[in-house]
Motif scaffolding. Structure first.
Motif, PDB file in Angstrom:
ATOM      1  N   SER A 183      35.419  53.151  47.835  1.00  0.00           N
ATOM      2  CA  SER A 183      36.117  51.997  48.407  1.00  0.00           C
ATOM      3  C   SER A 183      36.235  50.796  47.464  1.00  0.00           C
ATOM      4  O   SER A 183      37.277  50.132  47.478  1.00  0.00           O
ATOM      5  CB  SER A 183      35.486  51.584  49.733  1.00  0.00           C
ATOM      6  OG  SER A 183      34.165  51.175  49.557  1.00  0.00           O
ATOM      7  N   PRO A 184      35.249  50.485  46.627  1.00  0.00           N
ATOM      8  CA  PRO A 184      35.448  49.336  45.729  1.00  0.00           C
ATOM      9  C   PRO A 184      36.653  49.520  44.799  1.00  0.00           C
ATOM     10  O   PRO A 184      37.412  48.575  44.576  1.00  0.00           O
ATOM     11  CB  PRO A 184      34.141  49.260  44.934  1.00  0.00           C
ATOM     12  CG  PRO A 184      33.123  49.882  45.829  1.00  0.00           C
ATOM     13  CD  PRO A 184      33.860  50.985  46.544  1.00  0.00           C
ATOM     14  N   GLU A 185      36.863  50.729  44.299  1.00  0.00           N
ATOM     15  CA  GLU A 185      38.012  50.984  43.433  1.00  0.00           C
ATOM     16  C   GLU A 185      39.316  50.878  44.206  1.00  0.00           C
ATOM     17  O   GLU A 185      40.305  50.345  43.699  1.00  0.00           O
ATOM     18  CB  GLU A 185      37.901  52.375  42.800  1.00  0.00           C
ATOM     19  CG  GLU A 185      36.846  52.479  41.729  1.00  0.00           C
ATOM     20  CD  GLU A 185      36.814  53.864  41.128  1.00  0.00           C
ATOM     21  OE1 GLU A 185      37.891  54.378  40.749  1.00  0.00           O
ATOM     22  OE2 GLU A 185      35.715  54.448  41.055  1.00  0.00           O
ATOM     23  N   VAL A 186      39.335  51.409  45.441  1.00  0.00           N
ATOM     24  CA  VAL A 186      40.545  51.346  46.261  1.00  0.00           C
ATOM     25  C   VAL A 186      40.873  49.889  46.582  1.00  0.00           C
ATOM     26  O   VAL A 186      42.029  49.460  46.469  1.00  0.00           O
ATOM     27  CB  VAL A 186      40.383  52.176  47.556  1.00  0.00           C
ATOM     28  CG1 VAL A 186      41.549  51.947  48.502  1.00  0.00           C
ATOM     29  CG2 VAL A 186      40.250  53.654  47.236  1.00  0.00           C
ATOM     30  N   ILE A 187      39.867  49.133  46.972  1.00  0.00           N
ATOM     31  CA  ILE A 187      40.078  47.726  47.311  1.00  0.00           C
ATOM     32  C   ILE A 187      40.569  46.951  46.087  1.00  0.00           C
ATOM     33  O   ILE A 187      41.499  46.141  46.178  1.00  0.00           O
ATOM     34  CB  ILE A 187      38.795  47.111  47.895  1.00  0.00           C
ATOM     35  CG1 ILE A 187      38.518  47.726  49.269  1.00  0.00           C
ATOM     36  CG2 ILE A 187      38.901  45.596  47.983  1.00  0.00           C
ATOM     37  CD1 ILE A 187      37.151  47.415  49.822  1.00  0.00           C
ATOM     38  N   ALA A 188      39.977  47.217  44.937  1.00  0.00           N
ATOM     39  CA  ALA A 188      40.401  46.530  43.708  1.00  0.00           C
ATOM     40  C   ALA A 188      41.842  46.885  43.359  1.00  0.00           C
ATOM     41  O   ALA A 188      42.643  46.009  43.019  1.00  0.00           O
ATOM     42  CB  ALA A 188      39.463  46.887  42.557  1.00  0.00           C
ATOM     43  N   ALA A 189      42.190  48.172  43.455  1.00  0.00           N
ATOM     44  CA  ALA A 189      43.552  48.603  43.129  1.00  0.00           C
ATOM     45  C   ALA A 189      44.557  48.018  44.114  1.00  0.00           C
ATOM     46  O   ALA A 189      45.632  47.556  43.721  1.00  0.00           O
ATOM     47  CB  ALA A 189      43.640  50.129  43.117  1.00  0.00           C
TER      48      ALA A 189
END
Length: 157
Positions: free
Chosen positions: A120-126
């Protein structure tokens, strides 16, 4: 459940809804006719990126951020599905015996939660990078598309 986990899950849901609603607009809908293979997913992804890029009139930098978002969501999807080639079979295995397999069900849920927490951190950042790169009128278009696609299970007409 901790507040940051809730926010993360809602953020992932929002990002998934955005990409899902935008990809649902594209033609093909191969998912209606059986399980999609990598080639169909790649084709659908390409159509979605092309359609979103033209609808929102994205510049090159914005298109790159959208592609990163699509890559991140696709990686998250793979992580969420895990080793189960056929998720339905994994669920059917829970009720295959005389009693519901609670231990296997909890292990399945734990694996899905771990996949969401990890990715989720990568998805949120993207998602944040893409959305923040949009001009105000483009952001308005995205919000409008999400509102229009709110009832995606309803028949059009």
């Amino acid at each position: 459940m901790k507040p940051w986990i809730k926010r993360t899950l809602f953020g992932m849901l929002g990002a998934s809804l955005l990409v899902g609603s935008l990809s649902a607009c594209s033609s093909g809908h191969g998912w209606r006719h059986g399980q999609m293979d990598e080639q169909n997913i790649t084709e659908m992804r390409g159509k979605m990126l092309e359609r979103v890029g033209s609808k929102l009139e994205l510049d090159t930098a914005q298109k790159q951020k959208l592609e990163r978002l699509a890559d991140t969501l696709q990686a998250q999807r793979k992580a969420f599905l895990g080793d189960a080639a056929r998720p339905r079979e994994a669920l059917q295995a829970l009720v295959a015996g005389p009693q519901f397999d609670r231990v296997a069900a909890q292990a399945l849920v734990d694996a899905k939660v771990r996949a969401v927490q990890t990715g989720s951190p990568e998805v949120i950042a993207a998602m944040g990078d893409f959305y923040d790169s949009l001009k105000p009128e483009q952001q308005s278009q995205v919000r409008e598309m999400m509102t229009k696609r709110r009832g995606w299970m309803r028949h059009r007409g």
